[in-house]
Design an enzyme around this catalytic site. Structure first.
Site, PDB file in Angstrom:
ATOM      1  N   ARG A  69       0.844  -1.187   0.000  1.00 61.94           N
ATOM      2  CA  ARG A  69       0.000   0.000   0.000  1.00 61.94           C
ATOM      3  C   ARG A  69       0.882   1.241   0.000  1.00 61.94           C
ATOM      4  O   ARG A  69       1.731   1.411   0.877  1.00 61.94           O
ATOM      5  CB  ARG A  69      -0.914  -0.001   1.229  1.00 61.94           C
ATOM      6  CG  ARG A  69      -1.813   1.227   1.270  1.00 61.94           C
ATOM      7  CD  ARG A  69      -2.612   1.344   2.554  1.00 61.94           C
ATOM      8  NE  ARG A  69      -3.256   2.646   2.574  1.00 61.94           N
ATOM      9  CZ  ARG A  69      -3.422   3.406   3.650  1.00 61.94           C
ATOM     10  NH1 ARG A  69      -3.030   2.966   4.834  1.00 61.94           N
ATOM     11  NH2 ARG A  69      -4.007   4.578   3.562  1.00 61.94           N
TER      12      ARG A  69
ATOM     13  N   HIS B 158      -3.156  11.015   0.953  1.00 64.97           N
ATOM     14  CA  HIS B 158      -2.620  10.759   2.287  1.00 64.97           C
ATOM     15  C   HIS B 158      -2.050  12.063   2.830  1.00 64.97           C
ATOM     16  O   HIS B 158      -0.873  12.184   3.127  1.00 64.97           O
ATOM     17  CB  HIS B 158      -1.555   9.654   2.245  1.00 64.97           C
ATOM     18  CG  HIS B 158      -1.281   9.019   3.568  1.00 64.97           C
ATOM     19  ND1 HIS B 158      -1.330   7.657   3.792  1.00 64.97           N
ATOM     20  CD2 HIS B 158      -0.965   9.553   4.775  1.00 64.97           C
ATOM     21  CE1 HIS B 158      -1.028   7.381   5.037  1.00 64.97           C
ATOM     22  NE2 HIS B 158      -0.802   8.520   5.668  1.00 64.97           N
TER      23      HIS B 158
ATOM     24  N   GLU C  13      -7.534   8.312   6.516  1.00 55.69           N
ATOM     25  CA  GLU C  13      -7.820   8.933   7.814  1.00 55.69           C
ATOM     26  C   GLU C  13      -8.354  10.364   7.696  1.00 55.69           C
ATOM     27  O   GLU C  13      -7.719  11.324   8.145  1.00 55.69           O
ATOM     28  CB  GLU C  13      -6.576   8.905   8.696  1.00 55.69           C
ATOM     29  CG  GLU C  13      -6.074   7.500   8.980  1.00 55.69           C
ATOM     30  CD  GLU C  13      -4.895   7.460   9.945  1.00 55.69           C
ATOM     31  OE1 GLU C  13      -4.438   8.540  10.379  1.00 55.69           O
ATOM     32  OE2 GLU C  13      -4.438   6.358  10.279  1.00 55.69           O
TER      33      GLU C  13
ATOM     34  N   ASN D 114      -7.559   1.686   9.946  1.00 51.30           N
ATOM     35  CA  ASN D 114      -6.256   1.963  10.560  1.00 51.30           C
ATOM     36  C   ASN D 114      -6.443   1.965  12.064  1.00 51.30           C
ATOM     37  O   ASN D 114      -7.182   2.797  12.603  1.00 51.30           O
ATOM     38  CB  ASN D 114      -5.713   3.320  10.117  1.00 51.30           C
ATOM     39  CG  ASN D 114      -5.377   3.368   8.641  1.00 51.30           C
ATOM     40  OD1 ASN D 114      -5.527   2.379   7.935  1.00 51.30           O
ATOM     41  ND2 ASN D 114      -4.922   4.517   8.171  1.00 51.30           N
TER      42      ASN D 114
ATOM     43  N   TYR E 185      -4.459   1.374  16.005  1.00 47.01           N
ATOM     44  CA  TYR E 185      -3.201   1.259  16.728  1.00 47.01           C
ATOM     45  C   TYR E 185      -3.369   0.965  18.211  1.00 47.01           C
ATOM     46  O   TYR E 185      -2.569   0.232  18.787  1.00 47.01           O
ATOM     47  CB  TYR E 185      -2.397   2.566  16.579  1.00 47.01           C
ATOM     48  CG  TYR E 185      -1.840   2.777  15.192  1.00 47.01           C
ATOM     49  CD1 TYR E 185      -0.573   2.354  14.863  1.00 47.01           C
ATOM     50  CD2 TYR E 185      -2.601   3.402  14.204  1.00 47.01           C
ATOM     51  CE1 TYR E 185      -0.051   2.532  13.580  1.00 47.01           C
ATOM     52  CE2 TYR E 185      -2.099   3.589  12.924  1.00 47.01           C
ATOM     53  CZ  TYR E 185      -0.825   3.151  12.618  1.00 47.01           C
ATOM     54  OH  TYR E 185      -0.334   3.324  11.354  1.00 47.01           O
TER      55      TYR E 185
ATOM     56  N   GLU F  88      -3.706  -0.185   8.202  1.00 49.78           N
ATOM     57  CA  GLU F  88      -2.547   0.207   9.016  1.00 49.78           C
ATOM     58  C   GLU F  88      -2.688  -0.396  10.402  1.00 49.78           C
ATOM     59  O   GLU F  88      -3.770  -0.370  10.992  1.00 49.78           O
ATOM     60  CB  GLU F  88      -2.430   1.733   9.164  1.00 49.78           C
ATOM     61  CG  GLU F  88      -1.935   2.468   7.945  1.00 49.78           C
ATOM     62  CD  GLU F  88      -1.769   3.968   8.204  1.00 49.78           C
ATOM     63  OE1 GLU F  88      -1.538   4.355   9.376  1.00 49.78           O
ATOM     64  OE2 GLU F  88      -1.877   4.749   7.243  1.00 49.78           O
TER      65      GLU F  88
END
Length: 1131
Positions: free
Chosen positions: A153, A198, A244, A386, A388, A455
């Site tokens: 990606r 992005h 995002e 995404n 985390y 992500e």
């Protein structure tokens, strides 16, 4: 000391080691008996560890989650494989890796401009070169091949294809670059997954119409997308429109954190998001209508989201808060796209209501028309996620104040469990089970979509070892939780993408945080990529398509059992597996016991107070300071001289203030103080005894110029300071002279209001000139002002210090304005008229606490801490060291508050262009006075008060942890690591200046005890943090000054608080000075130029063996640690 032995290192270290070990000092021992004790202890522990391991039997686990999770069923490790067509990938983005920012016709992006402002990015770094993937894309493909990945990606730079952002200007060189990259990937059998946007918007579109704030961008983005579909779509079958959008809207248009750095939280954030959603839908429809039939690809969007864990799952209020935050976070974008074309109902309701209560005539949340809702709904072929980390959530107190904000609108407070494993980023904690819960929530909320994890990754701070076990643990546990979501919960996860392929430019963190599977050496022009341990682990997982039981041994080699624990099963868990309590306790005990031995035998264990609880941060560093480092101690004229009306001296504002009953504790005054006007020779003697080569003192303006003007010079005052300077030099002590330490001549205050009148700029300049003329042939280190923050805020703001003017938020800013201009005047006078002949240096001393974000995972707290630092230290530091003007955040907030309060102009004065130029660079070094640290956070509510106030202007809650060690002053807590963080902040903020620590010290109450172990603890730990700042952070610290040489008049506290390394008996007319233990300690540190590693006498009974030189030291650090562990874990 009295015997003249202070310069003998062996005796000095013996003295240091004899302090009580309970205070955190190691003791010295090299006897055979101690060696036997250590060996027996180790053998005993190894035996206990073996027995604990043996008792586990066949259920032993090779992988362990942190004990803080404590849910055996939830955290059980699952051996199984992913679906056969599962897509394994890694990712990067254009601005973060490509470089070539202005090559081959590329246009400028908002991140090019944003990162070129050195104040916005860590270390003033940028993505101008980054990983140089614009030239090294073939190297990137090779490392993808090494990991055997199926997909890659990456994102396309909009401004590389369309330099001005529009299709009127197509850059064929950019087209060619991406064609070569895509073809290279396909030749390597790697599927390209392409993100259109992005975050790197063409700067032209931002300047032309405000970027994402203008609906015109929808068409320009659609044109850009169409161009990409046309030029690359014959080979690219997996598209992501936006990465995002929450970050773009909230951090780009709501705060200063991301480009373009627009401050519009709760207003512009919603406008930007509205246009982002419409732009995404337009691009999707373009592909669906014009390209899907012939290209056969899919188009989705990547949304970021933390899991919001209810603080108490049994509490419906916490559960509702969790769902509300998820709706405001990912639902902001996902609900329109995946549900009904509109925002979540809870979002619309809350923002509508709050807008009304805040006085807006319509909701701050824009509305979609019915036609737009139909156009938006269903515009994604998959959900890109995404993810985390995870936070706890609970309801926050309702806040309907202005200015508005996204956080106020959702009404949820979130925080981390402090025990969750940390990373190199304050916002990222390892909480593996959070991703599984989020995936299940997405399945239920958005009708079971295909989900691609686009992500997921883990950061470490630079420099990072290639043996990145923390990242290995993170990937192992998070990927296994994804497997559980697929196998146990039926979530349709189609792919997993590790962020990131290699270390890259991490936005505002620059290159200080590293997420890469491959290490990149950014100091090497060729930017070489080297695999970390995590790359090998990820390759193994990809090769096995998950976690096959037979791969147990292969995976085990990558794991560090001290970090994580996972219970293993090859089937869905239903019941808790058998547990053994001894194993985790013994693992901890043995690991801690052996740590000093196996890590570095040269580093004895040093114990900070338990309240700090960060062994890595607080580990004691043995080492010495650079050659030529300045060791000093300090005083100031009013605090020690006395002789307030002797020999023609004029009155100053502290004479008046202290002699007014009620202003000072016990109505003490500085009329006599330490009587240094008569006893300066005694002061020189005790400085000499400490073997210090520098002494910082201040001149009394009114002793030299009784009425404050150069028309009336008092020769007796000149003579006094000449005698002191000559006496110091005769004993080899260099004078470091402060021109102004708060004692303004009273006449200047009476005549025109002192620092409130710009007339003082001329008078201060002429006073400085008199000093340079009379003392500059011998004085080579000058400080213009001491702590102008205190003068402005306490003297002319709240009135707690002389002259006692109460004009908070108005007079304080005027006084500061004149102080800055006066400093610059004095510097230029020296630079123009004296530097060539006297060859000295002139600086300024600024005071500052370190402002620690209360919760480093909350951007609001990070912003609050930065705001407080700028309002405090930046108030003066920014004009002098950055650009000649106040910090932008100060200007914006005070301007805004002033307008709300009805002022015709800002309460913060402005500098002219000429004044800015005059002020900028007017200091040869940075003088820092630092004592303590506090927590900073965003207040629950910012209500602009009717009465102006400096503290109200910057809107930060600031407090100190009551558990931190206290002093004799309410405002001073011992927090050693704060000085290191402050020094690093100054380095980064002000262009790596030379820093002189001009004050640092610790107070006790008014006691006569010469044994001051708390002050010794303070000095030892703070000085060591300065050493770390130099050795580990590269901060250019040139000097350390202990405050103070002796007990003195401590301003409003009178003589009730004592900072001195020498005790002064103020009840004795002779004011005798007597050494405290801290003075002996400080002399020892100076004699050794820091903390050299202790050496041992050799063991002579037996021949030396390899490595035996460290044996005594190992015992030294090990025995007190054994004692600590036994008490902590067993007794």
């Amino acid at each position: 000391m009295a015997d003249g032995q202070t310069n003998q290192p062996a005796l000095s270290w013996t003295y240091m080691y004899n302090f009580a070990t309970s205070r955190g000092y190691t003791f010295h021992c090299n006897s055979r008996r101690s060696l036997c004790v250590m060996l027996i202890a180790v053998l005993l522990l190894v035996w206990m560890f073996y027995m604990a391991i043996s008792s586990i039997g066949g259920d032993s686990a090779f992988y362990v989650y942190p004990n803080i999770y404590n849910d055996a069923e939830r955290d059980t490790f699952l051996f199984d494989t992913f679906p056969e067509d599962f897509m394994w990938s890694s990712a990067t983005s254009a601005y973060q890796i490509e470089g070539g920012w202005n090559e081959d016709g590329k246009g400028v992006s908002i991140w090019d401009e944003f990162s070129h402002d050195p104040t916005l990015i860590y270390g003033g770094q940028s993505g101008d070169v980054a990983c140089d993937s614009y030239h090294k894309w073939r190297d990137d493909i090779e490392i993808l091949k090494e990991m055997k990945l199926k997909a890659y990606r990456f994102s396309i730079s909009w401004s590389r294809l369309l330099p001005d952002g529009t299709v009127n200007s197509i850059n064929e060189a950019g087209i060619r670059y991406y064609n070569e990259l895509i073809d290279g990937l396909l030749e390597a059998n790697i599927v390209p997954v392409v993100t259109l946007y992005h975050w790197d918007l063409p700067l032209n579109l931002h300047k032309k119409y405000g970027g994402w704030l203008n609906v015109a961008i929808v068409q320009d983005f659609n044109n850009f997308a169409k161009l990409c579909f046309m030029r690359f779509g014959d080979r690219v079958k997996n598209w992501i429109t936006l990465n995002e959008p929450w970050v773009v809207a909230q951090l780009g248009y709501g705060s200063f954190v991301k480009a373009p750095g627009i401050l519009g939280d709760g207003m512009k954030t919603y406008i930007a998001a509205h246009n982002l959603i419409k732009a995404h839908a337009a691009a999707w429809h373009t592909y669906d209508n014009e390209f899907r039939a012939k290209q056969g690809g899919i188009v989705g969007i990547s949304l970021n989201c933390d899991w919001a864990e209810p603080y108490k799952r049994t509490n419906p209020v916490d559960v509702e808060a969790s769902n509300r935050l998820l709706q405001f976070f990912i639902g902001w974008f996902a609900h329109p796209i995946f549900v009904d074309g509109d925002y979540p109902e809870i979002m619309k309701t809350r923002i509508d209501n709050k807008s009304r209560l805040q006085g807006y005539t319509e909701s701050r949340l824009p509305k979609f028309t019915e036609e737009e809702k139909q156009f938006i709904s269903g515009t994604s072929d998959f959900l890109g996620l995404n993810h985390y980390t995870t936070t706890y959530t609970a309801p926050a107190p309702e806040d309907n104040s202005v200015p508005p904000g996204w956080g106020k609108d959702n009404g949820v407070q979130k925080w981390f469990n402090k025990k969750w494993p940390g990373s190199g980023s304050g916002w990222l904690k390892g909480v593996p089970w959070g991703i599984r819960r989020l995936l299940e929530w997405l399945k239920e909320e958005y009708n079971d979509p295909d989900i691609y994890i686009t992500e997921n990754g883990f950061s470490a701070r630079e420099p990072e070892n290639l043996d990145d076990t923390g990242r290995v643990q993170y990937y192992m546990s998070y990927i296994n939780e994804v497997l559980k979501a697929i196998k146990l919960d039926g979530v349709k996860v189609k792919g997993y993408t590790a962020w990131s392929l290699m270390d890259n430019f991490e936005w505002a963190a620059g290159y200080s945080e590293r997420f890469g599977l491959y290490h990149v050496d950014f100091n090497n022009p060729s930017k070489p990529r080297r695999p970390k341990l995590s790359a090998k682990l990820y390759t193994t997982i990809v090769e096995n398509n998950g976690f096959q039981e037979e791969s147990h041994g292969t995976l085990e080699m990558y794991l560090d059992p001290n970090l994580f624990e996972v219970r293993l099963c090859s089937h869905p868990p239903h019941t808790h597996l058998r547990e053994n309590i001894m194993l985790p306790k013994m693992l901890i005990l043995v690991t801690l016991m052996l740590l000093p031995v196996v890590s570095n035998a040269d580093d004895p264990y040093y114990v900070y107070p338990d309240v700090f609880n960060d062994p890595e941060r607080d580990a004691f560093l043995f080492g010495t300071f650079p050659e030529g480092f300045i060791w000093s101690s300090a005083t100031s004229s009013y605090q020690i001289e006395g002789g307030y009306d002797a020999d023609g001296k004029g009155y100053n504002i502290w004479d008046t203030f202290a002699n007014t009953p009620g202003n000072i504790a016990n109505n003490d005054t500085g009329n006599i103080a330490c009587d240094s006007y008569n006893k300066w020779e005694e002061d020189v003697r005790i400085i000499k005894e400490l073997d210090l080569e520098y002494y910082r003192f201040s001149l009394s303006w009114s002793r030299i110029l009784p009425d404050g003007t150069a028309d009336n010079v008092n020769q007796a005052g000149i003579d006094y300071y000449n005698n002191l300077i000559d006496g110091l030099l005769a004993d080899g002590i260099t004078p470091m002279v402060t021109l102004y330490h708060w004692d303004l001549p009273q006449d200047l205050q009476d005549d025109y209001g002192g620092w409130l009148n710009e007339t003082i700029i001329y008078d201060f300049g002429e006073y400085a000139r008199v000093c340079y003329e009379n003392f500059g042939d011998r004085v080579k280190l000058w400080l213009t002002l001491n702590e102008p923050w205190i003068i402005a805020q306490l003297g002319y703001g709240c009135g707690g210090f002389a002259p006692g003017v109460c004009a908070d938020g108005t007079g304080s800013y005027v006084a500061a304005h004149n102080l800055i201009k006066s400093h610059a005047k004095a510097w230029h006078i020296y630079d123009d008229d004296f530097r060539a002949t006297q060859a000295g240096r002139v600086g300024i001393t600024l005071n500052s606490d370190w402002m620690e974000p209360y919760n480093r995972s909350l951007e609001t707290d990070l912003n609050a801490a930065e705001r407080a630092q700028q309002f405090h230290l930046g108030w003066f530091g920014h004009p002098i060291f950055v650009d000649g003007d106040y910090p932008e955040v100060m200007r914006e907030m005070i301007d805004y508050s002033s307008e709300v309060q009805g002022y015709n102009e800002s309460r913060l004065p402005t500098f002219t262009a000429l004044e800015k130029e005059y002020i900028l660079g007017s200091s040869d070094f940075f003088g820092l006075n630092h004592y303590t640290t506090g927590y900073a956070s965003k207040p629950d509510e910012w209500v602009i008060s009717d009465n102006p106030s400096y503290y109200n202007d910057y809107a930060v809650d600031f407090w100190k942890d009551p558990e931190w060690p206290s002093s004799g002053s309410d405002w001073l807590k011992s927090v050693p690591w704060g000085i290191r963080r402050l020094l690093e902040w100054i380095k980064d903020e002000y262009g790596d200046p030379e820093i002189y620590v001009t004050e640092n010290g610790f107070s006790t109450k008014d006691i006569d005890d010469l044994n001051d172990p708390d002050r010794i603890d303070y000095y030892q730990s703070y000085i060591d943090e300065v050493l770390k700042a130099i050795e580990m952070d590269g901060v250019n610290v040139k000097a350390y000054t202990a405050w103070s040489l002796m007990d003195n008049f401590e301003w409003a506290a009178g003589y009730t608080e004592r900072f001195g390394m020498h005790h002064v008996d103020f009840d004795d007319d002779d004011r005798p000075r007597t050494q405290k233990d801290s003075s002996l300690f400080y002399a020892t540190v100076k004699a050794n130029n820091g903390f050299p590693k202790p050496t041992e006498e050799p063991i002579t009974e037996e021949p030396a063996v390899a490595g035996s030189s460290h044996l005594g030291l190992t015992i030294t650090c090990f025995l007190p640690f054994v004692n600590f562990c036994l008490r902590k874990f067993i007794l």
